[in-house]
Every structure is written in structure tokens, then in C-alpha cells.
Design a protein around this motif. Sequence first.
Motif, PDB file in Angstrom:
ATOM      1  N   VAL A 198      17.591   5.400  -1.791  1.00 16.49           N
ATOM      2  CA  VAL A 198      18.391   6.621  -1.736  1.00 16.49           C
ATOM      3  C   VAL A 198      17.684   7.706  -2.540  1.00 16.49           C
ATOM      4  N   LEU A 199      17.607   8.892  -1.984  1.00 16.88           N
ATOM      5  CA  LEU A 199      16.920   9.995  -2.652  1.00 16.88           C
ATOM      6  C   LEU A 199      17.634  10.415  -3.932  1.00 16.88           C
ATOM      7  N   THR A 200      16.863  10.683  -4.971  1.00 18.07           N
ATOM      8  CA  THR A 200      17.401  11.326  -6.165  1.00 18.07           C
ATOM      9  C   THR A 200      17.532  12.823  -5.870  1.00 18.07           C
ATOM     10  N   GLU A 201      18.063  13.575  -6.835  1.00 15.93           N
ATOM     11  CA  GLU A 201      18.160  15.028  -6.636  1.00 15.93           C
ATOM     12  C   GLU A 201      16.776  15.631  -6.410  1.00 15.93           C
ATOM     13  N   VAL A 202      15.818  15.230  -7.248  1.00 17.85           N
ATOM     14  CA  VAL A 202      14.450  15.736  -7.071  1.00 17.85           C
ATOM     15  C   VAL A 202      13.888  15.273  -5.736  1.00 17.85           C
ATOM     16  N   GLY A 203      14.202  14.032  -5.351  1.00 22.74           N
ATOM     17  CA  GLY A 203      13.744  13.525  -4.064  1.00 22.74           C
ATOM     18  C   GLY A 203      14.244  14.358  -2.901  1.00 22.74           C
ATOM     19  N   ARG A 204      15.513  14.772  -2.978  1.00 24.97           N
ATOM     20  CA  ARG A 204      16.071  15.629  -1.922  1.00 24.97           C
ATOM     21  C   ARG A 204      15.332  16.965  -1.867  1.00 24.97           C
ATOM     22  N   ILE A 205      15.014  17.527  -3.027  1.00 29.47           N
ATOM     23  CA  ILE A 205      14.284  18.800  -3.064  1.00 29.47           C
ATOM     24  C   ILE A 205      12.884  18.626  -2.492  1.00 29.47           C
ATOM     25  N   VAL A 206      12.229  17.551  -2.880  1.00 28.65           N
ATOM     26  CA  VAL A 206      10.879  17.293  -2.361  1.00 28.65           C
ATOM     27  C   VAL A 206      10.925  17.103  -0.848  1.00 28.65           C
ATOM     28  N   ALA A 217       0.836  -1.208   0.000  1.00 31.61           N
ATOM     29  CA  ALA A 217       0.000   0.000   0.000  1.00 31.61           C
ATOM     30  C   ALA A 217       0.867   1.252   0.000  1.00 31.61           C
ATOM     31  N   LEU A 218       1.935   1.230   0.807  1.00 31.49           N
ATOM     32  CA  LEU A 218       2.831   2.382   0.857  1.00 31.49           C
ATOM     33  C   LEU A 218       3.530   2.577  -0.482  1.00 31.49           C
ATOM     34  N   SER A 219       3.915   1.471  -1.110  1.00 34.47           N
ATOM     35  CA  SER A 219       4.580   1.541  -2.411  1.00 34.47           C
ATOM     36  C   SER A 219       3.664   2.184  -3.452  1.00 34.47           C
ATOM     37  N   VAL A 220       2.381   1.856  -3.387  1.00 32.94           N
ATOM     38  CA  VAL A 220       1.405   2.433  -4.312  1.00 32.94           C
ATOM     39  C   VAL A 220       1.297   3.938  -4.099  1.00 32.94           C
ATOM     40  N   GLN A 221       1.266   4.368  -2.841  1.00 26.90           N
ATOM     41  CA  GLN A 221       1.160   5.796  -2.530  1.00 26.90           C
ATOM     42  C   GLN A 221       2.379   6.564  -3.051  1.00 26.90           C
ATOM     43  N   LEU A 222       3.552   5.969  -2.900  1.00 29.22           N
ATOM     44  CA  LEU A 222       4.770   6.615  -3.412  1.00 29.22           C
ATOM     45  C   LEU A 222       4.728   6.738  -4.926  1.00 29.22           C
ATOM     46  N   ARG A 223       4.267   5.684  -5.575  1.00 30.50           N
ATOM     47  CA  ARG A 223       4.205   5.690  -7.034  1.00 30.50           C
ATOM     48  C   ARG A 223       3.242   6.777  -7.519  1.00 30.50           C
ATOM     49  N   LYS A 224       2.138   6.953  -6.820  1.00 27.43           N
ATOM     50  CA  LYS A 224       1.170   7.990  -7.186  1.00 27.43           C
ATOM     51  C   LYS A 224       1.785   9.389  -7.047  1.00 27.43           C
ATOM     52  N   LEU A 225       2.592   9.584  -5.997  1.00 23.85           N
ATOM     53  CA  LEU A 225       3.244  10.884  -5.813  1.00 23.85           C
ATOM     54  C   LEU A 225       4.254  11.138  -6.937  1.00 23.85           C
ATOM     55  N   GLU A 226       5.033  10.117  -7.301  1.00 24.76           N
ATOM     56  CA  GLU A 226       6.007  10.259  -8.388  1.00 24.76           C
ATOM     57  C   GLU A 226       5.298  10.560  -9.710  1.00 24.76           C
ATOM     58  N   GLU A 227       4.174   9.898  -9.946  1.00 24.43           N
ATOM     59  CA  GLU A 227       3.414  10.152 -11.170  1.00 24.43           C
ATOM     60  C   GLU A 227       2.866  11.573 -11.176  1.00 24.43           C
ATOM     61  N   HIS A 228       2.409  12.036 -10.022  1.00 22.57           N
ATOM     62  CA  HIS A 228       1.868  13.390  -9.921  1.00 22.57           C
ATOM     63  C   HIS A 228       2.954  14.437 -10.170  1.00 22.57           C
ATOM     64  N   LEU A 229       4.140  14.207  -9.608  1.00 23.52           N
ATOM     65  CA  LEU A 229       5.238  15.174  -9.750  1.00 23.52           C
ATOM     66  C   LEU A 229       5.989  15.022 -11.064  1.00 23.52           C
ATOM     67  N   HIS A 268       8.490  12.894 -11.600  1.00 21.58           N
ATOM     68  CA  HIS A 268       9.913  12.627 -11.353  1.00 21.58           C
ATOM     69  C   HIS A 268      10.058  11.414 -10.434  1.00 21.58           C
ATOM     70  N   GLN A 269      11.154  10.677 -10.628  1.00 22.41           N
ATOM     71  CA  GLN A 269      11.494   9.593  -9.715  1.00 22.41           C
ATOM     72  C   GLN A 269      12.091  10.191  -8.452  1.00 22.41           C
ATOM     73  N   LEU A 270      11.663   9.696  -7.303  1.00 24.17           N
ATOM     74  CA  LEU A 270      12.100  10.271  -6.025  1.00 24.17           C
ATOM     75  C   LEU A 270      13.159   9.424  -5.321  1.00 24.17           C
ATOM     76  N   PHE A 271      13.210   8.126  -5.642  1.00 22.02           N
ATOM     77  CA  PHE A 271      14.168   7.225  -4.997  1.00 22.02           C
ATOM     78  C   PHE A 271      14.899   6.384  -6.035  1.00 22.02           C
ATOM     79  N   GLU A 272      16.109   5.984  -5.656  1.00 24.19           N
ATOM     80  CA  GLU A 272      16.859   4.968  -6.383  1.00 24.19           C
ATOM     81  C   GLU A 272      17.253   3.890  -5.390  1.00 24.19           C
ATOM     82  N   ARG A 273      17.363   2.652  -5.859  1.00 19.88           N
ATOM     83  CA  ARG A 273      17.767   1.563  -4.979  1.00 19.88           C
ATOM     84  C   ARG A 273      19.270   1.364  -5.043  1.00 19.88           C
ATOM     85  N   GLU A 274      19.914   1.327  -3.872  1.00 20.04           N
ATOM     86  CA  GLU A 274      21.345   1.052  -3.766  1.00 20.04           C
ATOM     87  C   GLU A 274      21.558   0.067  -2.624  1.00 20.04           C
TER      88      GLU A 274
END
Length: 295
Positions: free
Chosen positions: A59-67, A34-46, A48-54
Amino acid sequence: MAFLNYHHLRYFWAVAREGNLTRAAEKMHLSQSALSVQLRKLEEHLGHQLFERENRKLVLTEVGRIVLDHAETIFKTGDELQSLLKSGQASNRQVLRVGSVATLSRNFQFDFLKPLMGRTDLELVIRSGSLREMLAQLDAHTLDLVLSNLPVPRDAENLWHSHLLARQRVSLVKKPVKGEKPFRFPEDLKTVPIVLPSLQSDIRADFDLILEQAEIRPLILAEVDDMAMLRLLARETPGVTLVPPVVVQDELRSGVLVECCKIHDLQESFYAITQSRRFPNPLVAQLIQQVKGEV
């Protein structure tokens, strides 16, 4: 454009703070899916991708850090609203995150940041460490700029910008002694002990070359990679210390130390290192341009 869903923003904020979807879901009392779905909806709305997997970590992307910065501001504003209604006081502040290498003069850092001192609308975050550590934080978008006495090579993978802020001469300083003969450079270094910056310092390499060409092996009392410690040793040890005068400017003004030799062939450079970003912190450009204008 549709209104921003602040519930999605709160979910994103929780994941960014935890760095882990499972732990964030537990704290928010949601299932991981459910949380993953909510994050995906926020990324679709904005858009931009907000996270990368490492290594299994988000890990936050540049846009993720700004958000995240804006999310924290939004939630802080909500807290301030409640505080305002209770106590009648609230504030709204920008944030500037500055990294500084340990070998850099604290006086220079202070002079560089002085235009921002006293601003009640700004929170200044200062971190210190090795150049490698500071660049890693700059790359992770947890710093807005790094102050260094060395430039950083730019290549296709690392889009660094090394902004030259100033060049300052280097001198030998010492405690004053009445009746002492004028210092002769480099001849007197055959017998007068010296405190030096570490081998990692740019000015140290040039200084060693000067002495090597003069066929002089100095008596080294200490090698220091921290300018604050170099300043303390200059005040307490016999002999001389190699240092940019800005490091000991207060001691020179008060007479605790004297400049016994200006080494005209040596200069230390100071740089502000930034990274190419789509959404740079506007305070960075303002500060760099202001300092450059004073040079």
C-alpha cells in the motif's frame, strides 16, 4: 543530488499499479528480488519509504502517492511528446481528487467546485459514497479532500481538519397550488404529508426534536439519504419536503416549487475535510480559502 533514475521510477510505477511485487516483476520480466532491489534504491535516493505492507499487499505511503502522481505525469509527458511530434498537440494538467458524501447537495458541490470549472490545466476527479468510505480513501491518499455536511472528530490517530465552508437555512418546499392558505408550521404537519432526509441527517435529528416538543407526529411519505432523490421527490409528491433551499434552487427560481416555510431554528452546515499531510495538494488550500472568502 544525483539525477533521478527513471528506470527505478518505472519499476516503482509498475508495482504501485499492481499492488503486488510478484505480478509487477512478471510484467517487467524481472525476478522479484531484482525488482525489490530497484525499489529499495529509489527509496534510498528519495529518502522516503514508498510502500507499507498490509495483509500481504503493498500500500502506498503518503510520499508514495505523491511519487506515483509525478511518475504518471512524467510518463504521460513522454506520451504527449510523441503525440506532439505526430499531431502537434499536447497538454500538461494538474489533478484534484474530491470525495463527496451522498447526502450532500449536488448544487452545493457544483458551487464549491465552480472556481475550477473550465480550467484546461486541471483534471477534476469526483467520487461519491458514505462518509466512512470517503474518509478511508482520504486516509489512503487517493482523495485530496472530502465534502461533507458533518464535521469529523479529530484525535491522535486521525488528524482530520473539518473546514466550515457555509451554513444554510432549511425550509419546507412544495408544489405551488393557487388559492392555497399560508402554511402554518408546525400545526399543519398534523395533516400535510412530508418527505424527509434520512435519520442519519443532522438536520433530521433537530427537526424531529422540534416536532416532538410540539407533540406532532408527521405523516412521512418517504425518508431519503440522497439529496438528488430528495429533490426529485419534492417535485413529484404531494405535501411538503424538508430541504436546504440550495438543493432545489433551480426549481424555486423557475416556480416549479415554492418555499412555504422557513425553519429558522434549522441550519445545515457544509465542511471540507482534509488530513494533515507533509505534502498537501496546493489546490486544496486555494479552493477552501476562496470559498471561505465568499461566505
